[in-house]
Motif scaffolding. Structure first.
Motif, PDB file in Angstrom:
ATOM      1  N   SER A   1    -110.714 -25.112  -3.746  1.00 36.40           N
ATOM      2  CA  SER A   1    -110.844 -26.566  -3.787  1.00 36.40           C
ATOM      3  C   SER A   1    -109.562 -27.116  -4.387  1.00 36.40           C
ATOM      4  O   SER A   1    -109.055 -26.566  -5.362  1.00 36.40           O
ATOM      5  CB  SER A   1    -112.043 -26.985  -4.646  1.00 36.40           C
ATOM      6  N   ARG A   2    -109.051 -28.173  -3.796  1.00 38.08           N
ATOM      7  CA  ARG A   2    -107.861 -28.805  -4.336  1.00 38.08           C
ATOM      8  C   ARG A   2    -108.059 -30.310  -4.454  1.00 38.08           C
ATOM      9  O   ARG A   2    -108.993 -30.876  -3.878  1.00 38.08           O
ATOM     10  CB  ARG A   2    -106.643 -28.504  -3.444  1.00 38.08           C
ATOM     11  N   ILE A   3    -107.188 -30.903  -5.206  1.00 34.44           N
ATOM     12  CA  ILE A   3    -107.176 -32.350  -5.388  1.00 34.44           C
ATOM     13  C   ILE A   3    -106.089 -32.922  -4.493  1.00 34.44           C
ATOM     14  O   ILE A   3    -104.994 -32.361  -4.385  1.00 34.44           O
ATOM     15  CB  ILE A   3    -106.893 -32.704  -6.860  1.00 34.44           C
ATOM     16  N   TYR A   4    -106.408 -34.031  -3.832  1.00 31.53           N
ATOM     17  CA  TYR A   4    -105.426 -34.715  -2.987  1.00 31.53           C
ATOM     18  C   TYR A   4    -105.077 -36.034  -3.661  1.00 31.53           C
ATOM     19  O   TYR A   4    -105.915 -36.922  -3.797  1.00 31.53           O
ATOM     20  CB  TYR A   4    -106.015 -34.963  -1.607  1.00 31.53           C
ATOM     21  N   HIS A   5    -103.835 -36.130  -4.120  1.00 29.74           N
ATOM     22  CA  HIS A   5    -103.395 -37.298  -4.893  1.00 29.74           C
ATOM     23  C   HIS A   5    -101.958 -37.628  -4.514  1.00 29.74           C
ATOM     24  O   HIS A   5    -101.127 -36.732  -4.392  1.00 29.74           O
ATOM     25  CB  HIS A   5    -103.488 -37.000  -6.396  1.00 29.74           C
ATOM     26  N   ARG A   6    -101.690 -38.913  -4.325  1.00 25.14           N
ATOM     27  CA  ARG A   6    -100.361 -39.365  -3.909  1.00 25.14           C
ATOM     28  C   ARG A   6     -99.922 -38.633  -2.636  1.00 25.14           C
ATOM     29  O   ARG A   6     -98.783 -38.303  -2.435  1.00 25.14           O
ATOM     30  CB  ARG A   6     -99.326 -39.166  -5.026  1.00 25.14           C
TER      31      ARG A   6
ATOM     32  N   PRO B   1    -107.210 -44.067  -4.779  1.00 25.82           N
ATOM     33  CA  PRO B   1    -108.012 -45.275  -4.978  1.00 25.82           C
ATOM     34  C   PRO B   1    -108.003 -46.242  -3.801  1.00 25.82           C
ATOM     35  O   PRO B   1    -108.814 -47.177  -3.774  1.00 25.82           O
ATOM     36  CB  PRO B   1    -107.366 -45.917  -6.220  1.00 25.82           C
ATOM     37  N   ASP B   2    -107.130 -46.024  -2.795  1.00 25.21           N
ATOM     38  CA  ASP B   2    -107.041 -46.984  -1.693  1.00 25.21           C
ATOM     39  C   ASP B   2    -107.950 -46.642  -0.524  1.00 25.21           C
ATOM     40  O   ASP B   2    -107.932 -47.318   0.507  1.00 25.21           O
ATOM     41  CB  ASP B   2    -105.588 -47.099  -1.208  1.00 25.21           C
ATOM     42  N   VAL B   3    -108.768 -45.579  -0.653  1.00 27.87           N
ATOM     43  CA  VAL B   3    -109.767 -45.254   0.370  1.00 27.87           C
ATOM     44  C   VAL B   3    -111.110 -45.007  -0.304  1.00 27.87           C
ATOM     45  O   VAL B   3    -111.173 -44.728  -1.499  1.00 27.87           O
ATOM     46  CB  VAL B   3    -109.356 -44.019   1.197  1.00 27.87           C
ATOM     47  N   ARG B   4    -112.188 -45.086   0.475  1.00 26.25           N
ATOM     48  CA  ARG B   4    -113.524 -44.931  -0.094  1.00 26.25           C
ATOM     49  C   ARG B   4    -114.062 -43.516   0.009  1.00 26.25           C
ATOM     50  O   ARG B   4    -115.041 -43.178  -0.665  1.00 26.25           O
ATOM     51  CB  ARG B   4    -114.487 -45.920   0.578  1.00 26.25           C
ATOM     52  N   ILE B   5    -113.461 -42.696   0.846  1.00 24.99           N
ATOM     53  CA  ILE B   5    -113.880 -41.298   0.922  1.00 24.99           C
ATOM     54  C   ILE B   5    -113.711 -40.644  -0.450  1.00 24.99           C
ATOM     55  O   ILE B   5    -112.714 -40.853  -1.134  1.00 24.99           O
ATOM     56  CB  ILE B   5    -113.067 -40.533   1.996  1.00 24.99           C
ATOM     57  N   GLY B   6    -114.735 -39.875  -0.869  1.00 28.15           N
ATOM     58  CA  GLY B   6    -114.675 -39.215  -2.160  1.00 28.15           C
ATOM     59  C   GLY B   6    -114.256 -37.766  -2.069  1.00 28.15           C
ATOM     60  O   GLY B   6    -113.509 -37.266  -2.900  1.00 28.15           O
TER      61      GLY B   6
ATOM     62  N   GLY C   1     -99.794 -29.444  11.303  1.00 28.83           N
ATOM     63  CA  GLY C   1    -101.042 -29.385  12.034  1.00 28.83           C
ATOM     64  C   GLY C   1    -101.875 -28.168  11.713  1.00 28.83           C
ATOM     65  O   GLY C   1    -102.908 -27.939  12.329  1.00 28.83           O
ATOM     66  N   ALA C   2    -101.460 -27.376  10.736  1.00 30.45           N
ATOM     67  CA  ALA C   2    -102.203 -26.163  10.389  1.00 30.45           C
ATOM     68  C   ALA C   2    -103.508 -26.504   9.686  1.00 30.45           C
ATOM     69  O   ALA C   2    -103.676 -27.589   9.138  1.00 30.45           O
ATOM     70  CB  ALA C   2    -101.342 -25.268   9.500  1.00 30.45           C
ATOM     71  N   MET C   3    -104.424 -25.551   9.715  1.00 28.78           N
ATOM     72  CA  MET C   3    -105.717 -25.725   9.056  1.00 28.78           C
ATOM     73  C   MET C   3    -105.549 -25.652   7.538  1.00 28.78           C
ATOM     74  O   MET C   3    -105.029 -24.658   7.023  1.00 28.78           O
ATOM     75  CB  MET C   3    -106.653 -24.610   9.499  1.00 28.78           C
ATOM     76  N   PRO C   4    -105.963 -26.678   6.797  1.00 31.71           N
ATOM     77  CA  PRO C   4    -105.936 -26.537   5.335  1.00 31.71           C
ATOM     78  C   PRO C   4    -106.901 -25.432   4.920  1.00 31.71           C
ATOM     79  O   PRO C   4    -107.970 -25.277   5.523  1.00 31.71           O
ATOM     80  CB  PRO C   4    -106.389 -27.907   4.828  1.00 31.71           C
ATOM     81  N   PRO C   5    -106.576 -24.624   3.918  1.00 33.11           N
ATOM     82  CA  PRO C   5    -107.395 -23.471   3.550  1.00 33.11           C
ATOM     83  C   PRO C   5    -108.588 -23.823   2.662  1.00 33.11           C
ATOM     84  O   PRO C   5    -109.344 -22.936   2.274  1.00 33.11           O
ATOM     85  CB  PRO C   5    -106.402 -22.589   2.784  1.00 33.11           C
ATOM     86  N   ASP C   6    -108.787 -25.095   2.355  1.00 31.11           N
ATOM     87  CA  ASP C   6    -109.771 -25.512   1.355  1.00 31.11           C
ATOM     88  C   ASP C   6    -111.200 -25.500   1.886  1.00 31.11           C
ATOM     89  O   ASP C   6    -111.456 -25.695   3.078  1.00 31.11           O
ATOM     90  CB  ASP C   6    -109.466 -26.947   0.893  1.00 31.11           C
ATOM     91  N   ASN C   7    -112.153 -25.299   0.964  1.00 30.14           N
ATOM     92  CA  ASN C   7    -113.557 -25.612   1.240  1.00 30.14           C
ATOM     93  C   ASN C   7    -113.780 -27.114   1.024  1.00 30.14           C
ATOM     94  O   ASN C   7    -114.310 -27.803   1.890  1.00 30.14           O
ATOM     95  CB  ASN C   7    -114.496 -24.824   0.322  1.00 30.14           C
ATOM     96  N   TRP C   8    -113.394 -27.572  -0.157  1.00 26.24           N
ATOM     97  CA  TRP C   8    -113.490 -28.986  -0.498  1.00 26.24           C
ATOM     98  C   TRP C   8    -112.120 -29.513  -0.893  1.00 26.24           C
ATOM     99  O   TRP C   8    -111.334 -28.815  -1.540  1.00 26.24           O
ATOM    100  CB  TRP C   8    -114.414 -29.197  -1.698  1.00 26.24           C
ATOM    101  N   ILE C   9    -111.850 -30.744  -0.525  1.00 29.60           N
ATOM    102  CA  ILE C   9    -110.656 -31.455  -0.991  1.00 29.60           C
ATOM    103  C   ILE C   9    -111.138 -32.715  -1.697  1.00 29.60           C
ATOM    104  O   ILE C   9    -111.819 -33.552  -1.096  1.00 29.60           O
ATOM    105  CB  ILE C   9    -109.716 -31.812   0.173  1.00 29.60           C
ATOM    106  N   TYR C  10    -110.817 -32.826  -2.986  1.00 32.18           N
ATOM    107  CA  TYR C  10    -111.218 -33.993  -3.769  1.00 32.18           C
ATOM    108  C   TYR C  10    -110.192 -35.100  -3.544  1.00 32.18           C
ATOM    109  O   TYR C  10    -109.016 -34.934  -3.874  1.00 32.18           O
ATOM    110  CB  TYR C  10    -111.309 -33.634  -5.254  1.00 32.18           C
TER     111      TYR C  10
END
Length: 363
Positions: A10-15, A262-267, A249-258
C-alpha cells in the motif's frame, strides 16, 4: 486452491507522487518531498518527540505525537477526514491507539533498518505485514464456501430475507421474524443462538421486547459512514515510469493506494489485479476500484450511477492515474452503513454493548 499468497503493498499518493506506507525517511521520500520539505518534516518530528501534546485529546494529537505536525498534515489529515467526514480533532485519540496499534515513525524506521540487515522479526507489526492470504475470487468466495459446508452438513441457507424482529423470552433470543423478498410475508425462525452481522443500530431497533430507553437512544444516534465503490476497467494507466516502477502505462504494484490529495473526493484506490489475477477476466486491462466515503443521502450518495462514473474518470485523469479515454467499462456499488464512525454517540457505545452482552445466546 481457495487461498493465494499475495504480496502486500500500500502506498500514499500525494502531490501526484507515490510515497511508502508506512512512511520512511529514505532517499526516495526525500526526493519526492523535496529537500526543504524533508528537513521540515524531520524537524517537526523531533519537535513532537521533545514536546509531545499532553494529554492526547483527539486523533490529531495522537498522530502529531508519533509523526510530527508536517508528516501528519502531509500524509494523514486529508485521507482521514475524507473517510470519517469530520476533522481529526473530532475523533478520539483512543480510536487511533486501537486502529494504528502502536505504529509510529520510530517503529517504521526500526523495521526498515532491521530488514536491510536481515534481522526483521518473523511476526511483523500489523501495519508492516508484507504478505497475506487472499481468496482467488475475492472475499465473497469465503462465504460461498461457508454456505457450501453448512448445506453439506444438513443446514439450510435462506437468501433474500430481511430481519424484522428478534424475539426475546427469559432474557434469551428464541425466534427471529424475517420478511421474504419484497413481499409482506413474514417467516418466523425459532433458534437456539443468533449471530448478527447487521449494524448495531439496526440490531437494537429489531429486538422485542425493546431495550431500555437509554440503550435505544444511544443506539439510535450511533453514526455510520456509507461507502461507494466505482469500479473501472481501463486499457492502461497513465502513470509514468518513476511512479509505477516500470514503463509508462505499467501496472502499479499496489493493493491499495491512499489518495492524499485534497482536490479530489476519492479516498482510496484498489488495484484488483494485485489482489488476485482471478478477479480480472482480461489480464491486459487494469481493474480499479475507486473508494468514496460518504453519508447516505448526501451529494455523493445521491448522484446517479452515470454521474459517479463520470466523476471517477475525471478524478483519475485529474490526478494522473488513468486517462478518461482509456476507460472501457465501469460499475457502481453502494454500501450503506459500511463503517461505524468513532465519533459522537460512539463515546457511549459501552451502554449498548453492556446490555447486548447480557443476552447470552446473541452474538
Amino acid at each position: 486452491r481457495l487461498l493465494l499468497v499475495r504480496n502486500r503493498l500500500s502506498r500514499i499518493y500525494h502531490r501526484r507522487r507515490f510515497f511508502d506506507y508506512p512512511i520512511r525517511l529514505d532517499v526516495r521520500t526525500i526526493v519526492n518531498l523535496g529537500v526543504l520539505r524533508s528537513i521540515g518534516a524531520g524537524l517537526s518530528y523531533l519537535a513532537a518527540q521533545a514536546f509531545p501534546r499532553r494529554p492526547e485529546r483527539n486523533l490529531e494529537d495522537f498522530l502529531i505525537n508519533r509523526f510530527g505536525r508536517q508528516l501528519y498534515a502531509t500524509f494523514f489529515k486529508s485521507y482521514t477526514e475524507k473517510v470519517w467526514g469530520v476533522p481529526c480533532t473530532g475523533i478520539s485519540a483512543a480510536w487511533g491507539a486501537q486502529r494504528i496499534k502502536g505504529l509510529s515513525l520510530t517503529r517504521a524506521l526500526v523495521h526498515a533498518a532491521s530488514r536491510a540487515v536481515g534481522l526483521a522479526p518473523k511476526t511483523a507489526h500489523t501495519s508492516l505485514i508484507e504478505r497475506f492470504l487472499y481468496p482467488k475470487f475475492g472475499p465473497g468466495q469465503l462465504w460461498e464456501e461457508v454456505a457450501r459446508q453448512v448445506r453439506e452438513r444438513g443446514g439450510t441457507v435462506a437468501m433474500n430475507r430481511r430481519v424484522e424482529r428478534i424475539e426475546l423470552s427469559g432474557g434469551r433470543v428464541v425466534a427471529v421474524d424475517v420478511s421474504v423478498g419484497d413481499s409482506d410475508a413474514i417467516e418466523t425462525i425459532r433458534c437456539d443462538y443468533a449471530i448478527s452481522s447487521m449494524p448495531v443500530k439496526d440490531l437494537v431497533e429489531c429486538i422485542d421486547p425493546p431495550a431500555p430507553p437509554e440503550v435505544r437512544e444511544v443506539a439510535r444516534r450511533l453514526p455510520y459512514r456509507d461507502f461507494i465503490v466505482v469500479g473501472l476497467i481501463a486499457r492502461r494507466t497513465a502513470i509514468a515510469a518513476s511512479g509505477a516502477g516500470g514503463r509508462e502505462g505499467a501496472m502499479p504494484p499496489d493493493n491499495w493506494i491512499y489518495i492524499q490529495e485534497p482536490d479530489v473526493r476519492i479516498g482510496r484506490l484498489q488495484v484488483f489485479n494485485n489482489w488476485s489475477p482471478g478477479l480480472v477476466p482480461d489480464p491486459s486491462t487494469v481493474w480499479l476500484g475507486l473508494e468514496y466515503f460518504c453519508a447516505e443521502g448526501d451529494d455523493l450518495w445521491s448522484l446517479s450511477d452515470a454521474a459517479l462514473l463520470a466523476l471517477a474518470k475525471r478524478e483519475l485523469q485529474q490526478i494522473g492515474i488513468v486517462y478518461a479515454a482509456d476507460v472501457l467499462d465501469g460499475v457502481v456499488v453502494r454500501v450503506p452503513k459500511a463503517y461505524p464512525a468513532y465519533v459522537g454517540a460512539y463515546e457511549q457505545f459501552g451502554v449498548v454493548r453492556e446490555w447486548l452482552d447480557a443476552i447470552p445466546n446473541l452474538f
